[in-house]
Design a protein around this motif. Structure first.
Motif, short mmCIF file in Angstrom:
data_model
loop_
_atom_site.label_atom_id
_atom_site.label_comp_id
_atom_site.label_asym_id
_atom_site.label_seq_id
_atom_site.Cartn_x
_atom_site.Cartn_y
_atom_site.Cartn_z
N SER A 151 3.62 21.03 6.09
CA SER A 151 3.77 22.47 5.92
C SER A 151 4.70 23.06 6.95
O SER A 151 4.52 24.19 7.36
N ASN A 152 5.70 22.31 7.36
CA ASN A 152 6.73 22.80 8.26
C ASN A 152 6.20 23.08 9.66
O ASN A 152 6.77 23.87 10.40
N ASP A 153 5.07 22.50 10.02
CA ASP A 153 4.57 22.60 11.40
C ASP A 153 4.55 21.23 12.04
O ASP A 153 3.80 21.01 12.99
N TYR A 154 5.35 20.33 11.55
CA TYR A 154 5.59 18.95 11.97
C TYR A 154 4.39 18.03 11.79
O TYR A 154 4.49 16.83 11.98
N LYS A 155 3.24 18.56 11.40
CA LYS A 155 2.07 17.69 11.20
C LYS A 155 2.00 17.26 9.74
O LYS A 155 2.15 18.08 8.84
N LEU A 156 1.75 16.01 9.53
CA LEU A 156 1.58 15.49 8.19
C LEU A 156 0.13 15.12 7.95
O LEU A 156 -0.56 14.65 8.86
N SER A 157 -0.33 15.33 6.72
CA SER A 157 -1.65 14.88 6.31
C SER A 157 -1.45 13.77 5.30
O SER A 157 -0.70 13.92 4.34
N PHE A 158 -2.14 12.66 5.52
CA PHE A 158 -1.95 11.47 4.70
C PHE A 158 -3.15 11.21 3.81
O PHE A 158 -4.30 11.45 4.20
N GLY A 159 -2.87 10.65 2.62
CA GLY A 159 -3.93 10.06 1.83
C GLY A 159 -4.33 8.73 2.42
O GLY A 159 -3.64 8.20 3.30
N ALA A 160 -5.43 8.19 1.93
CA ALA A 160 -5.95 6.94 2.48
C ALA A 160 -5.17 5.71 2.01
O ALA A 160 -5.33 4.62 2.58
N GLY A 161 -4.35 5.89 0.99
CA GLY A 161 -3.53 4.78 0.51
C GLY A 161 -4.10 4.09 -0.71
O GLY A 161 -5.32 4.04 -0.90
N THR A 162 -3.20 3.60 -1.55
CA THR A 162 -3.58 2.81 -2.72
C THR A 162 -2.85 1.48 -2.63
O THR A 162 -1.61 1.46 -2.52
N THR A 163 -3.59 0.40 -2.69
CA THR A 163 -2.99 -0.93 -2.62
C THR A 163 -2.63 -1.40 -4.02
O THR A 163 -3.48 -1.39 -4.92
N VAL A 164 -1.38 -1.76 -4.18
CA VAL A 164 -0.85 -2.20 -5.48
C VAL A 164 -0.47 -3.67 -5.40
O VAL A 164 0.21 -4.09 -4.46
N THR A 165 -0.89 -4.42 -6.39
CA THR A 165 -0.47 -5.82 -6.53
C THR A 165 0.22 -5.97 -7.87
O THR A 165 -0.34 -5.60 -8.91
N VAL A 166 1.46 -6.46 -7.85
CA VAL A 166 2.20 -6.73 -9.08
C VAL A 166 2.20 -8.23 -9.29
O VAL A 166 2.76 -8.98 -8.48
N ARG A 167 1.60 -8.65 -10.38
CA ARG A 167 1.44 -10.09 -10.67
C ARG A 167 2.67 -10.61 -11.41
O ARG A 167 3.11 -10.04 -12.40
N ALA A 168 3.20 -11.71 -10.92
CA ALA A 168 4.38 -12.33 -11.56
C ALA A 168 3.99 -13.00 -12.87
O ALA A 168 2.82 -13.41 -13.04
N THR B 89 0.86 -1.19 0.00
CA THR B 89 0.00 0.00 0.00
C THR B 89 0.89 1.23 0.00
O THR B 89 1.84 1.31 0.78
N TYR B 90 0.59 2.17 -0.88
CA TYR B 90 1.38 3.39 -1.01
C TYR B 90 0.55 4.57 -0.48
O TYR B 90 -0.60 4.75 -0.87
N LEU B 91 1.17 5.33 0.40
CA LEU B 91 0.51 6.46 1.04
C LEU B 91 1.22 7.75 0.63
O LEU B 91 2.44 7.84 0.77
N CYS B 92 0.46 8.73 0.16
CA CYS B 92 1.06 10.04 -0.03
C CYS B 92 0.87 10.85 1.26
O CYS B 92 -0.05 10.58 2.04
N ALA B 93 1.76 11.78 1.48
CA ALA B 93 1.70 12.63 2.67
C ALA B 93 2.21 14.01 2.32
O ALA B 93 3.12 14.16 1.50
N VAL B 94 1.62 15.02 2.94
CA VAL B 94 2.05 16.40 2.72
C VAL B 94 2.27 17.07 4.07
O VAL B 94 1.62 16.72 5.06
#
Lengths: 110, 115
Positions: free
Chosen positions: A93-110, A86-91
Protein backbone atom coordinates in the motif's frame (compact mmCIF):
# COMPACT_ATOMS: atom_id res chain seq x y z
CA UNK A 1 -8.32 -12.04 10.16
CA UNK A 2 -5.14 -12.30 8.12
CA UNK A 3 -4.51 -9.49 5.68
CA UNK A 4 -3.89 -11.95 2.84
CA UNK A 5 -5.38 -15.40 2.51
CA UNK A 6 -3.97 -17.76 -0.08
CA UNK A 7 -5.41 -21.05 -1.25
CA UNK A 8 -3.14 -23.49 0.59
CA UNK A 9 -2.74 -26.26 -1.94
CA UNK A 10 -0.64 -28.18 -2.61
CA UNK A 11 -1.41 -28.51 -6.29
CA UNK A 12 -0.23 -31.33 -8.53
CA UNK A 13 -0.89 -31.02 -12.24
CA UNK A 14 0.28 -32.80 -15.38
CA UNK A 15 2.68 -31.05 -17.71
CA UNK A 16 0.85 -28.74 -20.10
CA UNK A 17 -2.06 -28.04 -17.74
CA UNK A 18 -3.18 -24.59 -16.65
CA UNK A 19 -2.32 -23.76 -13.06
CA UNK A 20 -4.64 -21.37 -11.21
CA UNK A 21 -3.52 -19.75 -7.97
CA UNK A 22 -5.68 -17.44 -5.87
CA UNK A 23 -5.47 -14.98 -3.00
CA UNK A 24 -7.90 -12.67 -1.26
CA UNK A 25 -7.01 -9.60 0.77
CA UNK A 26 -8.95 -7.70 3.38
CA UNK A 27 -7.83 -4.07 3.13
CA UNK A 28 -8.95 -1.95 0.20
CA UNK A 29 -5.94 0.33 0.83
CA UNK A 30 -3.70 -2.19 -0.88
CA UNK A 31 -2.77 -0.85 -4.30
CA UNK A 32 0.11 -3.02 -5.48
CA UNK A 33 -0.05 -6.71 -6.17
CA UNK A 34 2.76 -9.14 -6.71
CA UNK A 35 3.44 -12.79 -7.24
CA UNK A 36 6.69 -14.35 -6.15
CA UNK A 37 8.05 -17.76 -7.06
CA UNK A 38 10.20 -19.61 -4.54
CA UNK A 39 12.13 -22.70 -5.47
CA UNK A 40 13.12 -25.10 -2.72
CA UNK A 41 15.95 -23.69 -0.57
CA UNK A 42 15.98 -20.41 -2.49
CA UNK A 43 14.73 -16.90 -1.81
CA UNK A 44 11.48 -15.59 -3.33
CA UNK A 45 11.85 -14.31 -6.89
CA UNK A 46 9.57 -11.56 -8.19
CA UNK A 47 7.44 -13.01 -10.98
CA UNK A 48 4.65 -10.52 -11.65
CA UNK A 49 3.78 -7.00 -10.51
CA UNK A 50 0.63 -5.02 -11.17
CA UNK A 51 -1.23 -2.11 -9.65
CA UNK A 52 -4.51 -2.01 -11.55
CA UNK A 53 -7.55 -4.20 -11.90
CA UNK A 54 -7.53 -6.42 -14.94
CA UNK A 55 -5.08 -8.80 -16.51
CA UNK A 56 -1.35 -8.54 -17.05
CA UNK A 57 0.44 -11.08 -19.20
CA UNK A 58 4.09 -12.06 -19.29
CA UNK A 59 4.75 -15.07 -21.45
CA UNK A 60 2.94 -18.06 -20.00
CA UNK A 61 1.99 -16.13 -16.86
CA UNK A 62 -1.11 -13.98 -16.36
CA UNK A 63 -1.78 -11.99 -13.21
CA UNK A 64 -5.38 -10.97 -12.63
CA UNK A 65 -6.61 -8.43 -10.10
CA UNK A 66 -10.18 -7.64 -9.12
CA UNK A 67 -10.05 -4.76 -6.65
CA UNK A 68 -13.82 -4.70 -6.18
CA UNK A 69 -13.71 -8.28 -4.89
CA UNK A 70 -10.24 -7.96 -3.32
CA UNK A 71 -9.17 -11.00 -5.27
CA UNK A 72 -5.93 -11.73 -7.11
CA UNK A 73 -5.01 -14.68 -9.26
CA UNK A 74 -2.07 -16.08 -11.15
CA UNK A 75 -2.50 -18.37 -14.13
CA UNK A 76 0.29 -20.45 -15.61
CA UNK A 77 -0.38 -21.75 -19.10
CA UNK A 78 1.31 -24.77 -20.63
CA UNK A 79 2.87 -25.61 -17.27
CA UNK A 80 6.32 -27.17 -17.24
CA UNK A 81 8.15 -29.26 -14.62
CA UNK A 82 10.41 -26.24 -14.13
CA UNK A 83 7.35 -24.35 -12.82
CA UNK A 84 7.31 -26.63 -9.77
CA UNK A 85 7.78 -24.24 -6.87
CA UNK A 86 5.95 -22.40 -4.11
CA UNK A 87 4.07 -19.32 -5.29
CA UNK A 88 3.51 -16.43 -2.89
CA UNK A 89 1.10 -13.57 -3.43
CA UNK A 90 1.95 -10.22 -1.87
CA UNK A 91 0.15 -6.90 -1.54
CA UNK A 92 1.42 -3.42 -0.73
CA UNK A 93 0.00 0.00 0.00
CA UNK A 94 2.86 2.36 -0.81
CA UNK A 95 4.21 2.33 2.75
CA UNK A 96 7.02 -0.08 1.76
CA UNK A 97 5.52 -2.92 3.82
CA UNK A 98 4.32 -6.00 2.03
CA UNK A 99 1.82 -8.55 3.29
CA UNK A 100 2.34 -12.07 2.02
CA UNK A 101 0.13 -15.08 1.59
CA UNK A 102 1.32 -18.34 3.08
CA UNK A 103 2.17 -19.76 -0.33
CA UNK A 104 0.89 -22.53 -2.57
CA UNK A 105 3.21 -25.36 -3.54
CA UNK A 106 2.82 -26.47 -7.14
CA UNK A 107 4.16 -29.68 -8.63
CA UNK A 108 4.05 -30.16 -12.40
CA UNK A 109 4.35 -33.83 -13.29
CA UNK A 110 6.24 -34.74 -16.46
CA UNK B 1 16.39 -5.56 -9.91
CA UNK B 2 19.22 -6.23 -7.47
CA UNK B 3 21.58 -9.10 -6.76
CA UNK B 4 21.60 -9.98 -3.09
CA UNK B 5 23.83 -12.42 -1.24
CA UNK B 6 23.57 -13.69 2.31
CA UNK B 7 26.05 -15.36 4.62
CA UNK B 8 25.92 -17.95 5.99
CA UNK B 9 23.55 -19.92 3.79
CA UNK B 10 22.81 -22.23 6.67
CA UNK B 11 23.96 -22.92 10.21
CA UNK B 12 23.26 -25.19 13.12
CA UNK B 13 23.65 -23.47 16.47
CA UNK B 14 23.42 -24.32 20.11
CA UNK B 15 20.77 -22.92 22.41
CA UNK B 16 21.85 -19.70 24.11
CA UNK B 17 24.34 -18.62 21.45
CA UNK B 18 24.03 -15.83 18.88
CA UNK B 19 24.37 -15.79 15.10
CA UNK B 20 24.99 -12.82 12.85
CA UNK B 21 23.63 -12.98 9.30
CA UNK B 22 25.11 -10.75 6.63
CA UNK B 23 23.30 -9.30 3.62
CA UNK B 24 25.19 -7.72 0.72
CA UNK B 25 23.59 -5.93 -2.26
CA UNK B 26 25.27 -5.19 -5.57
CA UNK B 27 23.90 -1.63 -5.71
CA UNK B 28 23.13 1.15 -3.28
CA UNK B 29 19.64 0.91 -1.82
CA UNK B 30 17.88 3.00 0.77
CA UNK B 31 15.57 0.41 2.22
CA UNK B 32 16.53 -3.06 3.40
CA UNK B 33 14.26 -5.47 5.19
CA UNK B 34 14.67 -8.59 7.29
CA UNK B 35 12.05 -11.35 7.23
CA UNK B 36 11.52 -14.65 8.92
CA UNK B 37 9.95 -17.57 7.07
CA UNK B 38 8.83 -20.48 9.19
CA UNK B 39 7.72 -23.76 7.59
CA UNK B 40 4.25 -23.54 6.10
CA UNK B 41 3.85 -19.90 7.05
CA UNK B 42 3.99 -16.62 5.20
CA UNK B 43 6.96 -14.29 5.35
CA UNK B 44 6.93 -12.20 8.51
CA UNK B 45 8.65 -8.83 8.51
CA UNK B 46 11.07 -8.49 11.43
CA UNK B 47 12.36 -4.99 10.83
CA UNK B 48 13.22 -2.31 8.31
CA UNK B 49 16.82 -1.13 8.18
CA UNK B 50 17.57 2.27 6.67
CA UNK B 51 21.11 3.55 6.48
CA UNK B 52 21.83 6.26 8.99
CA UNK B 53 18.90 5.56 11.30
CA UNK B 54 17.81 3.01 13.86
CA UNK B 55 16.03 -0.04 12.54
CA UNK B 56 12.25 -0.06 12.84
CA UNK B 57 10.90 -3.26 14.39
CA UNK B 58 7.54 -4.84 13.79
CA UNK B 59 5.21 -5.91 16.58
CA UNK B 60 6.56 -8.98 18.33
CA UNK B 61 10.21 -8.31 17.48
CA UNK B 62 12.62 -6.39 19.72
CA UNK B 63 16.07 -4.95 19.27
CA UNK B 64 17.60 -6.93 22.13
CA UNK B 65 16.68 -10.19 20.42
CA UNK B 66 17.30 -9.11 16.81
CA UNK B 67 19.89 -6.30 16.72
CA UNK B 68 20.41 -4.92 13.21
CA UNK B 69 23.22 -2.89 11.74
CA UNK B 70 23.15 -0.89 8.52
CA UNK B 71 26.58 0.71 8.14
CA UNK B 72 26.21 1.69 4.46
CA UNK B 73 23.86 1.53 1.49
CA UNK B 74 24.91 -1.95 0.35
CA UNK B 75 25.22 -3.95 3.56
CA UNK B 76 23.25 -4.98 6.64
CA UNK B 77 23.48 -7.55 9.40
CA UNK B 78 20.86 -9.24 11.55
CA UNK B 79 21.88 -10.93 14.78
CA UNK B 80 19.69 -13.58 16.35
CA UNK B 81 20.60 -13.42 20.04
CA UNK B 82 20.31 -15.93 22.86
CA UNK B 83 18.81 -18.45 20.49
CA UNK B 84 16.24 -21.08 21.35
CA UNK B 85 14.82 -23.87 19.15
CA UNK B 86 11.85 -21.58 18.39
CA UNK B 87 14.24 -19.36 16.43
CA UNK B 88 14.83 -22.15 13.91
CA UNK B 89 13.67 -20.64 10.66
CA UNK B 90 14.76 -19.18 7.35
CA UNK B 91 15.90 -15.58 7.61
CA UNK B 92 15.69 -13.47 4.47
CA UNK B 93 16.86 -10.00 3.63
CA UNK B 94 15.23 -7.98 0.90
CA UNK B 95 15.67 -4.57 -0.68
CA UNK B 96 13.44 -2.06 -2.36
CA UNK B 97 15.29 -0.47 -5.24
CA UNK B 98 12.82 2.38 -5.60
CA UNK B 99 12.32 1.91 -9.31
CA UNK B 100 8.88 0.35 -8.86
CA UNK B 101 6.77 1.14 -5.82
CA UNK B 102 6.64 -1.52 -3.16
CA UNK B 103 8.65 -4.03 -5.17
CA UNK B 104 11.12 -5.97 -3.09
CA UNK B 105 13.92 -8.30 -4.16
CA UNK B 106 15.05 -11.09 -1.89
CA UNK B 107 18.29 -12.73 -0.98
CA UNK B 108 18.66 -16.52 -0.98
CA UNK B 109 18.00 -16.84 2.74
CA UNK B 110 19.83 -18.25 5.75
CA UNK B 111 18.51 -21.53 7.09
CA UNK B 112 19.01 -21.59 10.85
CA UNK B 113 18.58 -24.64 13.06
CA UNK B 114 18.87 -24.23 16.83
CA UNK B 115 19.45 -27.35 18.89
Amino acid sequence: QKEVEQDPGPLSVPEGAIVSLNCTYSNSAFQYFMWYRQYSRKGPELLMYTYSSGNKEDGRFTAQVDKSSKYISLFIRDSQPSDSATYLCAVGSNDYKLSFGAGTTVTVRA
Amino acid sequence: SAVISQKPSRDICQRGTSLTIQCQVDSQVTMMFWYRQQPGQSLTLIATANQGSEATYESGFVIDKFPISRPNLTFSTLTVSNMSPEDSSIYLCSVETGTVTDTQYFGPGTRLTVL
